[in-house]
Design an enzyme around this catalytic site. Sequence first.
Site, PDB file in Angstrom:
ATOM      1  N   GLU A   1       0.817  -1.213   0.000  1.00  0.00           N
ATOM      2  CA  GLU A   1       0.000   0.000   0.000  1.00  0.00           C
ATOM      3  C   GLU A   1       0.852   1.264   0.000  1.00  0.00           C
ATOM      4  O   GLU A   1       0.529   2.240  -0.679  1.00  0.00           O
ATOM      5  CB  GLU A   1      -0.955   0.005   1.200  1.00  0.00           C
ATOM      6  CG  GLU A   1      -2.084  -1.004   1.096  1.00  0.00           C
ATOM      7  CD  GLU A   1      -3.017  -0.732  -0.076  1.00  0.00           C
ATOM      8  OE1 GLU A   1      -3.083   0.425  -0.551  1.00  0.00           O
ATOM      9  OE2 GLU A   1      -3.672  -1.683  -0.537  1.00  0.00           O
TER      10      GLU A   1
ATOM     11  N   TYR B   1      -6.405   6.237   4.708  1.00  0.00           N
ATOM     12  CA  TYR B   1      -6.559   5.287   3.591  1.00  0.00           C
ATOM     13  C   TYR B   1      -5.753   4.017   3.836  1.00  0.00           C
ATOM     14  O   TYR B   1      -6.277   2.899   3.759  1.00  0.00           O
ATOM     15  CB  TYR B   1      -6.134   5.907   2.262  1.00  0.00           C
ATOM     16  CG  TYR B   1      -5.907   4.837   1.215  1.00  0.00           C
ATOM     17  CD1 TYR B   1      -6.995   4.213   0.612  1.00  0.00           C
ATOM     18  CD2 TYR B   1      -4.619   4.381   0.899  1.00  0.00           C
ATOM     19  CE1 TYR B   1      -6.811   3.175  -0.290  1.00  0.00           C
ATOM     20  CE2 TYR B   1      -4.432   3.348   0.004  1.00  0.00           C
ATOM     21  CZ  TYR B   1      -5.526   2.749  -0.591  1.00  0.00           C
ATOM     22  OH  TYR B   1      -5.355   1.715  -1.467  1.00  0.00           O
TER      23      TYR B   1
ATOM     24  N   ASP C   1      -9.340   6.443  -1.135  1.00  0.00           N
ATOM     25  CA  ASP C   1      -8.307   7.120  -1.908  1.00  0.00           C
ATOM     26  C   ASP C   1      -8.951   7.761  -3.137  1.00  0.00           C
ATOM     27  O   ASP C   1     -10.179   7.826  -3.246  1.00  0.00           O
ATOM     28  CB  ASP C   1      -7.205   6.147  -2.302  1.00  0.00           C
ATOM     29  CG  ASP C   1      -7.679   5.093  -3.312  1.00  0.00           C
ATOM     30  OD1 ASP C   1      -8.904   4.955  -3.522  1.00  0.00           O
ATOM     31  OD2 ASP C   1      -6.811   4.410  -3.891  1.00  0.00           O
TER      32      ASP C   1
END
Length: 394
Positions: free
Chosen positions: A49, A132, A150
């Site tokens: 991520e 996020y 996001d």
Amino acid sequence: MDLEQYGIKMWSEEKIASFQEKLLAWYDKEKRDLPWRHSNNPYHIWVSEIMLQQTRVDTVIPYYHRFLETFPTIESLSNAQEESLLKVWEGLGYYSRVRNMQKAAKQIMEQYGGEFPSTMEEIQTLKGIGPYTAGAIASIAFDLPEPAVDGNLMRVISRLFEIGLDIGNPSNRKVFQAVAEKIISKERPGDFNQALMDLGSDIESPATPHPEDSPVKEFSAAYLNGTMHLYPVKIPKKKPIPMRWEAFVIQNEKGQYLLEKNTYADLLSGFWHFPLIRDYTPTGKQLSLLDEIAEVVEEYPNKNIPMETQFETIYQLKIEKEKTFKGEVKHIFSHQKWEVKLSKYNIQGNTSLEKTNDRELKWAEAEEFHKMPFSKVQTKLWEHVIQQEKNNTL
């Protein structure tokens, strides 16, 4: 949150359940085969991520494998040397991301005994992890019903509900967060978030959308009303500030190059590069205008001092210009646009670096470069030098 004040009419429970069912059925059939989707290890998901922020998926995949091979555990990341950390991240950019990862790894070792925290609140205490990323880790690794909001998700949601809020304005994120909390699947939150990621990156991509292929087009108000082109609303950001530099390509009698480690600025900190000096000399119309301004000398203090003189003053080394390479190297950061002119210089007299102890300098063979952390800017500079030298020998 009262969503109606933003003109958002929330679906019924039945409609939400139908949306979840169709979206997840599509995901089960069409989901992208990505390496981090073969694991629910929160460390692996965290690495992916962070890498995926501002970086394309196909670019991230080899970096993801290399990073986990180099730092297979949170402990190994926490103990990494800066140069090895930057080297494994080299080329991805936004280097504060990996520095923050190491700080977060140290937090995990010290505060959580090396075990990745498993609640949304704890995850968000880690350095560099915002809502996020925390939502993605919490939902994918721990099955918590937390949205991962996001740009992709906001783009999809803005079209589902025709939300006319600027998605680039951070203060509007809470509205999209509230909508996502209403529609997320409680049974499969991780898959739900990843399904929206896939939908937003392909079928509803910002560049080449094809919403007619969406598995949930019947739920999209923008699609049904023919207003897809109006969403999402995004006000353009300010253009990056242009800056000009000169890079000093200097070799000693052994053929070694002079390199400097950036230890005095946040941007490109920790990376080796050719010595760089900011060129404040105004050009063209700007010059004639600035010459009329009384403060011009104060604003551009070095505009009349030759670059060689500036270099010799700063680095306490005598040099003589051999040539200026053709063309410039250009690189755009999020807030700056660099144009770098390269000039080759010969070193004159003593090559000792003892007098420059306030700067970290070294003479390095070209064969050593692959072992040293280079920023994308330095990589471009070195490629430019190679190409120019090659052209001169043809």
